[in-house]
Design an enzyme around this catalytic site. Sequence first.
Site, short mmCIF file in Angstrom:
data_model
loop_
_atom_site.label_atom_id
_atom_site.label_comp_id
_atom_site.label_asym_id
_atom_site.label_seq_id
_atom_site.Cartn_x
_atom_site.Cartn_y
_atom_site.Cartn_z
N ASP A 7 33.32 9.09 23.47
CA ASP A 7 33.47 8.76 21.96
C ASP A 7 34.01 10.27 21.34
O ASP A 7 33.91 11.26 22.56
CB ASP A 7 32.19 8.34 21.23
CG ASP A 7 32.49 8.26 19.79
OD1 ASP A 7 33.59 7.85 19.27
OD2 ASP A 7 31.53 8.57 19.05
N CYS A 70 32.92 3.60 21.12
CA CYS A 70 33.80 4.00 20.00
C CYS A 70 34.54 2.68 19.67
O CYS A 70 35.36 2.22 20.28
CB CYS A 70 34.62 5.01 20.26
SG CYS A 70 35.94 5.61 18.68
N CYS A 177 31.01 0.22 12.73
CA CYS A 177 31.22 1.69 13.35
C CYS A 177 30.30 2.09 14.10
O CYS A 177 29.08 2.19 13.50
CB CYS A 177 31.71 2.61 12.34
SG CYS A 177 32.05 4.41 12.84
N THR A 178 30.34 2.84 15.27
CA THR A 178 29.11 3.01 16.10
C THR A 178 28.32 4.12 15.49
O THR A 178 27.17 4.07 15.61
CB THR A 178 29.46 3.60 17.47
OG1 THR A 178 30.56 4.49 17.40
CG2 THR A 178 30.23 2.44 18.34
#
Length: 264
Positions: A7, A70, A177-178
């Site tokens: 990410d 991500c 969204c992570t």
Amino acid sequence: MKIALLDSGTGLLAAAAAVRRLRPDADLVLSNDPDGMPWGPRTPEDITGHALACARAAAALRPDALIVACNTASVHALAAIRAELEPDLPVVGTVPAIKPAAAAGGPVAIWATPATTGSPYQRGLIREFATGVDVTEVPCPGLAEAVERADAEAIGLAVQAAAALTPHHVRDVVLGCTHYELVADRIRAAIRVADGVELRLHGSADAVAAQTLRRIGAVPAPGAEPTGRLTVLHTGREAQLDPVMLAYPEGRSLVATSPSPAHS
């Protein structure tokens, strides 16, 4: 067993912690990109280039699987990463949990970055998994960036702004969204729902961790000896875990259960 995750920054923590919960004996490689972050404002071509660089750096340490932890990188770079690394290295992407959130019939809200909200990608997932369900897309400007900095005040302001756009009749909220999974408790506390309604938050980390184990033919063993080691790569260079990540329980859990770094 060694699992790598990539990410731009802290967004990989939720999935890394989920893998660690399922397999405390797994070595983890965290490959992020502090020199190139944030990825969100970049062109798709730039995102692909940066994500590929992180993937190559992780692959050089010979993991058994790679998680693209991500949402943005999964949208723009997953195909390119798979084309280069598979089948030798299984690559698992991250998809917002719209399908399980919509399974109960709604209403559903999807919290996502402004770039993802209303995008053809997200609208396609809604058509595929939530046709006929009452879905509200909620843009969350600044939230991922605030989480990245562990800026508690900015997180609070961004969460409150998004909560104000979330209908009170919503039962299920997708954390698209992570980064948002790291502040799930603050999101839950901020969203007002109708009396008697139980709010359900849907992240992707647990599903991604489970899918990764399936891809490599491994099974969960949460009771295994916590022997898994942690290796951190910052734009391809070996580094220590960013102090910002220690602001979150997920980051602290990785340090608490990891011996010294391993490269074998």
